[in-house]
Design an enzyme around this catalytic site. Structure first.
Site, mmCIF file in Angstrom:
data_model
loop_
_atom_site.group_PDB
_atom_site.id
_atom_site.type_symbol
_atom_site.label_atom_id
_atom_site.label_comp_id
_atom_site.label_asym_id
_atom_site.label_seq_id
_atom_site.Cartn_x
_atom_site.Cartn_y
_atom_site.Cartn_z
ATOM 1 N N LYS A 67 4.414 -8.332 10.109
ATOM 2 C CA LYS A 67 4.971 -8.325 8.745
ATOM 3 C C LYS A 67 6.471 -8.049 8.674
ATOM 4 O O LYS A 67 7.006 -7.752 7.606
ATOM 5 C CB LYS A 67 4.232 -7.364 7.805
ATOM 6 N N HIS A 130 3.370 -9.530 19.496
ATOM 7 C CA HIS A 130 3.468 -8.307 18.691
ATOM 8 C C HIS A 130 3.402 -7.081 19.607
ATOM 9 O O HIS A 130 3.450 -5.955 19.126
ATOM 10 C CB HIS A 130 2.300 -8.203 17.702
ATOM 11 N N ARG A 288 4.429 -14.522 0.982
ATOM 12 C CA ARG A 288 4.066 -13.788 -0.226
ATOM 13 C C ARG A 288 5.272 -13.790 -1.158
ATOM 14 O O ARG A 288 5.371 -14.626 -2.036
ATOM 15 C CB ARG A 288 3.604 -12.366 0.131
ATOM 16 N N LYS A 289 6.229 -12.887 -0.910
ATOM 17 C CA LYS A 289 7.427 -12.851 -1.763
ATOM 18 C C LYS A 289 8.697 -13.122 -0.965
ATOM 19 O O LYS A 289 9.645 -13.705 -1.477
ATOM 20 C CB LYS A 289 7.546 -11.480 -2.428
HETATM 21 P P1 A3P Z 1 6.259 -10.106 2.076
HETATM 22 O O1 A3P Z 1 4.805 -9.761 2.169
HETATM 23 O O2 A3P Z 1 7.107 -8.892 1.808
HETATM 24 O O3 A3P Z 1 6.552 -11.204 1.130
HETATM 25 P P2 A3P Z 1 5.172 -11.975 9.270
HETATM 26 O O4 A3P Z 1 5.614 -13.387 9.354
HETATM 27 O O5 A3P Z 1 5.750 -11.094 10.328
HETATM 28 O O6 A3P Z 1 3.700 -11.866 9.137
HETATM 29 O O7 A3P Z 1 5.823 -11.373 7.932
HETATM 30 C C1 A3P Z 1 5.420 -11.831 6.689
HETATM 31 C C2 A3P Z 1 6.481 -11.427 5.698
HETATM 32 O O8 A3P Z 1 7.629 -12.279 5.847
HETATM 33 C C3 A3P Z 1 6.000 -11.607 4.268
HETATM 34 O O9 A3P Z 1 6.723 -10.627 3.522
HETATM 35 C C4 A3P Z 1 6.469 -13.023 3.984
HETATM 36 O O10 A3P Z 1 6.541 -13.342 2.619
HETATM 37 C C5 A3P Z 1 7.831 -13.017 4.642
HETATM 38 N N1 A3P Z 1 8.340 -14.354 4.989
HETATM 39 C C6 A3P Z 1 7.637 -15.417 5.456
HETATM 40 N N2 A3P Z 1 8.438 -16.477 5.636
HETATM 41 C C7 A3P Z 1 9.691 -16.079 5.270
HETATM 42 C C8 A3P Z 1 10.946 -16.753 5.212
HETATM 43 N N3 A3P Z 1 11.067 -18.020 5.566
HETATM 44 N N4 A3P Z 1 11.997 -16.040 4.791
HETATM 45 C C9 A3P Z 1 11.889 -14.747 4.416
HETATM 46 N N5 A3P Z 1 10.719 -14.069 4.438
HETATM 47 C C10 A3P Z 1 9.629 -14.722 4.853
#
Ligand code: A3P
Length: 322
Positions: A67, A130, A288-289
């Site tokens: 995340k 990870h 998500r956001k």
């Molecule tokens: P949020 O839940 O705060 O929106 P991971 O890829 O390590 O699983 O992390 C997921 C997080 O990165 C989520 O955060 C997701 O929305 C965000 N994310 C995914 N793609 C992204 C992008 N291209 N730019 C910025 N954030 C991104």
């Protein structure tokens, strides 16, 4: 599988019952292994990696605590390294989720039960993990090994909120959602996938100080604020810096746009919300956001303060700050 693999499977079966367990955030349990909380999946993957993975000097590893921006960093690294192979108007990232382009190392090894899939990939291999730095085999982390790591971390408050949402998507529909307070308590105690979160970050932070040519350390917030600078930094680190011609063609900006949350989350392939029993996660769950500071909408001021306090204590004397 040959005798070597059988030996690893036997070690896994022997070690598992000796590890302190804890409740996971979704169905599975987590086990405390060499200071970190791992699912059986990560534990078995890590043991197979240790015993059988053969790193190559050209390997590039996207390393993250879950995340923190794995999806984003995978997309950025893939598009930087392969920028001469594809047209931006018809790019693999428009058709595939980044996890199909930068392979999840311990996941691929776990699913195969061997390293055959990753052994078969052409160089330079783009992989992601990870696993904490201290749990990686010496063959990868030794200065003598040339494989490189690009790591990204993120404010623990945002990581926690992102994780909590993700866990509730992954939890079986037969279970009630995990309450924010319960998840918070676990996160603060370090009990989360590949946690304690702070130890994960500090492992890579220290490695980046000791071996700056081997480990590049990024922050999600910095990439958000100045994505172009970060893209240039990654390219330089990977020894594929942007040429003046590329700069004049605004290639850096193209990559930033291609990998932006807005662009990626709107690709058909990433809107796909289908799940199956073999793979309870869908591509859309990784978007998500994509904002900095969304924690304010979920954490009480007391919770934020408590988390900041833990962070302060954990980071004391390390020279690192979020
Ligand atoms: P949020 O839940 O705060 O929106 P991971 O890829 O390590 O699983 O992390 C997921 C997080 O990165 C989520 O955060 C997701 O929305 C965000 N994310 C995914 N793609 C992204 C992008 N291209 N730019 C910025 N954030 C991104």
């Amino acid at each position: 599988p040959d005798e070597g693999y059988q030996k690893t499977y036997r070690s896994f079966d022997e070690v598992l019952p000796t590890l302190p367990p804890s409740k996971g955030w979704w169905l599975d349990q987590l086990f405390h292994y060499h200071g970190f909380w791992l699912s059986t999946f990560a534990l078995r993957g890590s043991m197979l990696l240790h015993d059988h993975f053969k790193p190559r000097p050209t390997d590039i590893i996207v390393a993250t605590s879950p995340k923190c921006g794995t999806t984003w960093l995978r997309a950025l690294v893939f598009s930087i390294v392969n920028r001469h192979s594809f047209d931006f108007s018809d790019h693999p990232l428009s058709k595939m989720n980044p996890q199909e382009l930068v392979f999840f190392l311990e996941g691929a090894i776990y699913i195969d039960g061997s390293t055959s899939f990753v052994d078969g990939l052409p160089s330079p291999r783009l992989l992601s993990t990870h696993l904490p730095y201290s749990l990686l085999p010496k063959s990868m982390t030794d200065d003598a090994s040339d494989c490189r790591f690009v790591y990204i971390c993120r404010d623990p408050k945002d990581v926690f909120i992102s994780k909590w949402h993700f866990a509730n998507k992954l939890r079986s529909k037969h279970l009630p959602p995990i309450a924010l307070e319960e998840a918070f308590d676990s996160f603060c105690k370090g009990v989360s996938h590949y946690g304690p979160f702070w130890d994960h970050v500090l492992g890579y932070w220290k490695a980046s100080l000791e071996s700056p040519k081997k480990v590049l350390f990024l922050k999600y917030e910095d990439v958000k604020k100045q994505p172009s600078d970060c893209v240039r930094k990654v390219a330089e680190f990977l020894e594929v810096p942007f040429s003046p011609e590329e700069e004049s063609k605004e290639m850096v900006e193209e990559i930033v746009k291609l990998c932006s949350f807005e662009n990626m989350s709107n690709q058909e392939v990433n809107k796909n919300a289908t799940r199956n029993s073999g793979r309870p996660i869908s591509n859309s769950d990784f978007f998500r956001k994509g904002e900095v500071g969304d924690w304010v909408n979920h954490l009480s001021p007391q919770m934020a303060e408590a988390l900041d306090h833990i962070t302060e204590q954990k980071l004391q004397g390390t020279g690192f700050n979020f």
